[in-house]
Scaffold this motif. Structure first.
Motif, PDB file in Angstrom:
ATOM      1  N   ASP A 265       0.832  -1.206   0.000  1.00 38.30           N
ATOM      2  CA  ASP A 265       0.000   0.000   0.000  1.00 38.30           C
ATOM      3  C   ASP A 265       0.868   1.258   0.000  1.00 38.30           C
ATOM      4  O   ASP A 265       0.584   2.230  -0.703  1.00 38.30           O
ATOM      5  N   THR A 269       1.063   3.954  -3.032  1.00 38.72           N
ATOM      6  CA  THR A 269       0.877   5.384  -2.748  1.00 38.72           C
ATOM      7  C   THR A 269       1.978   6.214  -3.388  1.00 38.72           C
ATOM      8  O   THR A 269       1.718   7.233  -4.044  1.00 38.72           O
ATOM      9  N   SER A 326      -2.681   6.498   8.513  1.00 36.25           N
ATOM     10  CA  SER A 326      -3.399   5.321   8.017  1.00 36.25           C
ATOM     11  C   SER A 326      -2.897   4.928   6.632  1.00 36.25           C
ATOM     12  O   SER A 326      -2.819   5.755   5.721  1.00 36.25           O
ATOM     13  N   ARG A 327      -2.570   3.656   6.477  1.00 37.15           N
ATOM     14  CA  ARG A 327      -2.121   3.164   5.168  1.00 37.15           C
ATOM     15  C   ARG A 327      -3.213   3.367   4.109  1.00 37.15           C
ATOM     16  O   ARG A 327      -2.942   3.840   3.004  1.00 37.15           O
ATOM     17  N   LYS A 328      -4.436   2.981   4.438  1.00 41.83           N
ATOM     18  CA  LYS A 328      -5.542   3.129   3.498  1.00 41.83           C
ATOM     19  C   LYS A 328      -5.823   4.597   3.213  1.00 41.83           C
ATOM     20  O   LYS A 328      -6.119   4.980   2.076  1.00 41.83           O
ATOM     21  N   GLY A 329      -5.718   5.422   4.259  1.00 42.32           N
ATOM     22  CA  GLY A 329      -5.950   6.852   4.084  1.00 42.32           C
ATOM     23  C   GLY A 329      -4.949   7.474   3.125  1.00 42.32           C
ATOM     24  O   GLY A 329      -5.310   8.289   2.271  1.00 42.32           O
ATOM     25  N   LEU A 331      -3.281   5.909   0.735  1.00 45.25           N
ATOM     26  CA  LEU A 331      -3.533   5.399  -0.614  1.00 45.25           C
ATOM     27  C   LEU A 331      -4.730   6.104  -1.247  1.00 45.25           C
ATOM     28  O   LEU A 331      -4.688   6.499  -2.422  1.00 45.25           O
ATOM     29  N   LEU A 332      -5.800   6.287  -0.476  1.00 46.89           N
ATOM     30  CA  LEU A 332      -6.988   6.972  -0.990  1.00 46.89           C
ATOM     31  C   LEU A 332      -6.679   8.424  -1.334  1.00 46.89           C
ATOM     32  O   LEU A 332      -7.185   8.962  -2.329  1.00 46.89           O
TER      33      LEU A 332
END
Length: 418
Positions: A265, A269, A326-329, A331-332
């Motif tokens: 991730d 990014t 946050s990893r997902k944050g 990336l998003l």
């Protein structure tokens, strides 16, 4: 994995603020020469009007940078980091100096021959960047987050400083005979001197700071072989500890493949972050923003605004409450930046220069902010050798994104009919 209590640094260690300052200067040196070449794009555009120098030089630079970092990242565990970094900074200095020699030797004349020579030196900048950016990022990943943040801020500062200097030299020499050329040579001279200073800073100052020796010594006890020459330069001859021999697990580390899978991730990014940025900056900003009241200053102002806000963005994560972890944050956030592509297109076609300056500033701010968030969060919890490897892998993803971004910019140019 490293235990969290092992991240504690002895209070009595000196040199932290000096190390942060040196990291900032070394970060400047990482891209100062390349940013100098980009910032004098108005000179090269007048010298080589038929060759799209802003885009071509970037396209030449990227394959050399990407190919070199791929090779270095694959063999990073066996490479002497000190030699790698010193070679990179020295190559930056030599290439900057040769650009001056080339311009003097050709009396500032254009043509295919001088343009090919400039392209060759652009490729040399790419090789130097892969050595320095990957080497320094990997090396600083095994220290504290403040060091790598300062280095990344220095990288952005190189763009802000070169843009500011270019505006000054343009104002000073604009009305003089051969003003473009005088400003460009002044610029390249400053670049060469600064790169030479970075060689001496890394060779004689950075390695001797107590806190730097502490982190490198700790990495050596965890099995890192890349720091041995730097430790020797700092006066520490014993690199491997007996504890490592007694407990072979101390030398165990995740493979590059495992590290990449665990951090896919973060890797995505970085890749997406640079794909988007390089599809817009600098080619689109330099050539496709239309005609405005600022005239020949317009492209320089846009590039300067991007660089200034990129620098500001790299200091925002120092405020922990607004740092995105946050990893997902992350990336998003990188994916959401692709909305800027249609925004730039329609603003260039229908908007005024105020909106374009705003979008360019936002592009730089988000780029710098997300950069620091990824590079300071990703190495946490890993041992020294793994941190060094992960830093190199992230730079590999970064340069891969750069290459794809530049390629997409060229496809856009070809789609317009060149």
């Amino acid at each position: 994995m490293r235990n969290t209590d092992e991240n504690e640094v002895p209070v009595k260690l000196e040199g932290k603020f000096a190390a942060i300052a040196v990291c900032w200067l070394l970060g400047n040196g990482c891209l100062f020469s390349w940013n100098s070449m980009l910032t004098i794009e108005d000179y090269y555009s007048s010298l080589f009007p038929n060759y799209h120098p802003t885009r071509v030089l970037t396209l030449v630079y990227q394959p050399f940078a990407l190919g070199t970092i791929a090779l270095l990242a694959y063999h990073e565990a066996k490479i002497n980091t000190r030699i790698r970094n010193l070679f990179g900074y020295s190559l930056f200095f030599l290439s900057s100096f040769l650009l001056i020699i080339l311009d003097v030797a050709t009396s500032g004349k254009g043509g295919i021959g001088p343009f090919i020579a400039v392209c060759v030196l652009s490729g040399a900048f790419g090789v130097a960047d892969a050595h320095v950016q990957g080497g320094m990022t990997g090396d600083l990943s095994l220290t504290c987050p403040e060091f790598i943040q300062s280095f990344l801020a220095g990288v952005a500062a190189s763009g802000a400083i070169t843009s500011s200097l270019r505006l000054i030299t343009k104002a000073v020499f604009e009305n003089s005979q051969d003003g473009f050329r005088k400003g460009a040579i002044t610029f390249l001279s400053i670049s060469a001197v600064f790169e030479l200073m970075c060689v001496f800073l890394y060779a004689y100052v950075f390695s001797k700071l107590p806190i730097v020796k502490y982190y490198r010594s700790r990495a050596a006890t965890e099995g890192s072989m890349t720091v041995s020459a730097d430790l020797a330069a700092g006066g520490i001859q014993t690199v491997q500890s007996g504890g490592a021999e007694e407990d072979p697990k101390c030398l165990d580390r995740l493979s590059n493949k495992d590290l990449l899978l665990q951090n896919k991730d973060y890797a995505a990014t970085m890749f997406l972050l640079y794909v988007l940025t390089l599809s817009i900056f600098p080619g689109f900003l330099a050539e496709d923003t239309g005609k405005h009241s600022l005239g020949s200053w317009y492209a320089l102002v846009l590039i300067a605004m991007y660089n200034v806000w990129d620098l500001i963005g790299r200091y925002v994560p120092l405020i922990d409450s607004i740092k995105l972890k946050s990893r997902k944050g992350l990336l998003l956030a990188a994916i959401s930046r692709f909305a800027l592509i249609p925004a730039f297109y329609f603003t260039a076609k229908y908007g005024d220069q105020g909106w374009m300056i705003f979008l360019t500033s936002f592009l730089g701010l988000t780029h710098g902010y997300l950069n620091v968030c990824v590079f300071t969060e990703a190495p946490k919890g890993y041992k020294g050798p793994e941190q060094n490897a992960l830093g190199n892998l992230l730079v590999l993803c970064l340069l891969a994104g750069l290459f794809c971004g530049v390629t997409s910019d060229w496809l856009w140019l070809i789609g317009k009919g060149w």
